[in-house]
Design a protein around this motif. Sequence first.
Motif, PDB file in Angstrom:
ATOM      1  N   ALA A  53      26.562  25.931  16.219  1.00  0.00           N
ATOM      2  CA  ALA A  53      27.894  25.552  15.746  1.00  0.00           C
ATOM      3  C   ALA A  53      27.847  25.123  14.278  1.00  0.00           C
ATOM      4  N   GLU A  54      26.811  24.363  13.911  1.00  0.00           N
ATOM      5  CA  GLU A  54      26.682  23.912  12.525  1.00  0.00           C
ATOM      6  C   GLU A  54      26.589  25.104  11.569  1.00  0.00           C
ATOM      7  N   LYS A  55      25.882  26.155  11.970  1.00  0.00           N
ATOM      8  CA  LYS A  55      25.678  27.310  11.096  1.00  0.00           C
ATOM      9  C   LYS A  55      26.865  28.269  11.060  1.00  0.00           C
ATOM     10  N   TYR A  56      27.530  28.470  12.191  1.00  0.00           N
ATOM     11  CA  TYR A  56      28.488  29.567  12.299  1.00  0.00           C
ATOM     12  C   TYR A  56      29.943  29.189  12.584  1.00  0.00           C
ATOM     13  N   VAL A  57      30.197  28.019  13.141  1.00  0.00           N
ATOM     14  CA  VAL A  57      31.568  27.661  13.527  1.00  0.00           C
ATOM     15  C   VAL A  57      32.288  27.032  12.341  1.00  0.00           C
ATOM     16  N   ARG A  58      33.476  27.557  12.041  1.00  0.00           N
ATOM     17  CA  ARG A  58      34.296  27.048  10.949  1.00  0.00           C
ATOM     18  C   ARG A  58      35.756  26.954  11.395  1.00  0.00           C
ATOM     19  N   LYS A  59      36.513  26.164  10.695  1.00  0.00           N
ATOM     20  CA  LYS A  59      37.941  26.011  10.972  1.00  0.00           C
ATOM     21  C   LYS A  59      38.603  27.389  11.016  1.00  0.00           C
ATOM     22  N   GLY A  60      39.429  27.616  12.046  1.00  0.00           N
ATOM     23  CA  GLY A  60      40.145  28.867  12.201  1.00  0.00           C
ATOM     24  C   GLY A  60      39.410  29.910  13.028  1.00  0.00           C
ATOM     25  N   LYS A  61      38.098  29.731  13.261  1.00  0.00           N
ATOM     26  CA  LYS A  61      37.302  30.687  14.035  1.00  0.00           C
ATOM     27  C   LYS A  61      37.772  30.678  15.483  1.00  0.00           C
ATOM     28  N   GLN A  62      37.793  31.846  16.095  1.00  0.00           N
ATOM     29  CA  GLN A  62      38.160  31.938  17.502  1.00  0.00           C
ATOM     30  C   GLN A  62      36.901  31.895  18.354  1.00  0.00           C
ATOM     31  N   LEU A  63      36.914  31.021  19.369  1.00  0.00           N
ATOM     32  CA  LEU A  63      35.775  30.831  20.250  1.00  0.00           C
ATOM     33  C   LEU A  63      36.218  30.887  21.697  1.00  0.00           C
ATOM     34  N   TYR A  64      35.275  31.277  22.552  1.00  0.00           N
ATOM     35  CA  TYR A  64      35.429  31.136  23.988  1.00  0.00           C
ATOM     36  C   TYR A  64      34.378  30.120  24.410  1.00  0.00           C
ATOM     37  N   ILE A  65      34.808  29.040  25.049  1.00  0.00           N
ATOM     38  CA  ILE A  65      33.917  27.939  25.425  1.00  0.00           C
ATOM     39  C   ILE A  65      33.950  27.763  26.939  1.00  0.00           C
ATOM     40  N   ASN A  79      44.253  -2.868  26.064  1.00  0.00           N
ATOM     41  CA  ASN A  79      43.714  -2.084  24.951  1.00  0.00           C
ATOM     42  C   ASN A  79      42.775  -0.974  25.403  1.00  0.00           C
ATOM     43  N   LYS A  80      42.654  -0.774  26.718  1.00  0.00           N
ATOM     44  CA  LYS A  80      41.756   0.250  27.229  1.00  0.00           C
ATOM     45  C   LYS A  80      42.279   1.631  26.847  1.00  0.00           C
ATOM     46  N   LYS A  81      41.394   2.462  26.297  1.00  0.00           N
ATOM     47  CA  LYS A  81      41.749   3.809  25.874  1.00  0.00           C
ATOM     48  C   LYS A  81      40.822   4.803  26.555  1.00  0.00           C
ATOM     49  N   TYR A  82      41.331   6.020  26.719  1.00  0.00           N
ATOM     50  CA  TYR A  82      40.576   7.079  27.387  1.00  0.00           C
ATOM     51  C   TYR A  82      40.402   8.252  26.438  1.00  0.00           C
ATOM     52  N   ARG A  83      39.278   8.938  26.577  1.00  0.00           N
ATOM     53  CA  ARG A  83      38.995  10.122  25.768  1.00  0.00           C
ATOM     54  C   ARG A  83      38.448  11.197  26.698  1.00  0.00           C
ATOM     55  N   THR A  84      39.034  12.378  26.627  1.00  0.00           N
ATOM     56  CA  THR A  84      38.582  13.502  27.429  1.00  0.00           C
ATOM     57  C   THR A  84      37.955  14.533  26.500  1.00  0.00           C
ATOM     58  N   GLU A  85      36.762  14.996  26.868  1.00  0.00           N
ATOM     59  CA  GLU A  85      36.033  15.960  26.056  1.00  0.00           C
ATOM     60  C   GLU A  85      35.562  17.117  26.933  1.00  0.00           C
ATOM     61  N   ILE A  86      35.362  18.250  26.313  1.00  0.00           N
ATOM     62  CA  ILE A  86      34.718  19.385  26.957  1.00  0.00           C
ATOM     63  C   ILE A  86      33.292  19.425  26.426  1.00  0.00           C
ATOM     64  N   VAL A  87      32.309  19.207  27.293  1.00  0.00           N
ATOM     65  CA  VAL A  87      30.901  19.291  26.902  1.00  0.00           C
ATOM     66  C   VAL A  87      30.484  20.739  27.142  1.00  0.00           C
ATOM     67  N   ALA A  88      30.319  21.476  26.065  1.00  0.00           N
ATOM     68  CA  ALA A  88      30.101  22.917  26.136  1.00  0.00           C
ATOM     69  C   ALA A  88      28.726  23.262  26.684  1.00  0.00           C
ATOM     70  N   ASP A  89      28.706  24.240  27.601  1.00  0.00           N
ATOM     71  CA  ASP A  89      27.468  24.814  28.122  1.00  0.00           C
ATOM     72  C   ASP A  89      27.224  26.187  27.496  1.00  0.00           C
ATOM     73  N   GLN A  90      28.328  26.908  27.217  1.00  0.00           N
ATOM     74  CA  GLN A  90      28.243  28.246  26.643  1.00  0.00           C
ATOM     75  C   GLN A  90      29.333  28.436  25.607  1.00  0.00           C
ATOM     76  N   MET A  91      29.036  29.276  24.625  1.00  0.00           N
ATOM     77  CA  MET A  91      30.012  29.604  23.593  1.00  0.00           C
ATOM     78  C   MET A  91      29.879  31.083  23.264  1.00  0.00           C
ATOM     79  N   THR A  92      31.013  31.751  23.149  1.00  0.00           N
ATOM     80  CA  THR A  92      31.039  33.120  22.654  1.00  0.00           C
ATOM     81  C   THR A  92      31.918  33.118  21.416  1.00  0.00           C
TER      82      THR A  92
END
Length: 130
Positions: A53-65, A79-92
């Motif tokens: 991702a550091e080498k190839y992913v840039r703003k505007g790039k289309q990905l399948y995750i 003050n409790k807050k929640y955060r939902t994330e997708i922890v990627a296993d694969q990327m195309t």
Amino acid sequence: NVGKDPEVKYLDNNLVVAKFPLATTEVYKKDGQRVETTEWHNIVMWRGLAEIAEKYVRKGKQLYIEGKIRTSSYGEGENKKYRTEIVADQMTMLGSPRGEGNGSQLSSGPATMDTPIPAATGAPTDDLPF
């Protein structure tokens, strides 16, 4: 579509993590009118996938995750807050190899945590069981 360039951090023991927002858009018709609904997702990538991702992913790039949905919380009481994330296993990576065009053609096979992106082949490299 990637919302901004990945934020990459190198942690202890050369552990790498990359984070970035990804937008998905659903298009449908309601009362004969085209309606678009965009949803934003927080993507987290670790290790080799983060390095890709550091080498190839840039703003505007289309990905399948593909990955796992993780929800965490912080703070207490009101003050409790929640955060939902997708922890990627694969990327195309989608779109043409040079980032040109409309993103309708695959430019590489899937990349997993331990697998570098193969050379552009025009189709995924995984064999499907059906």
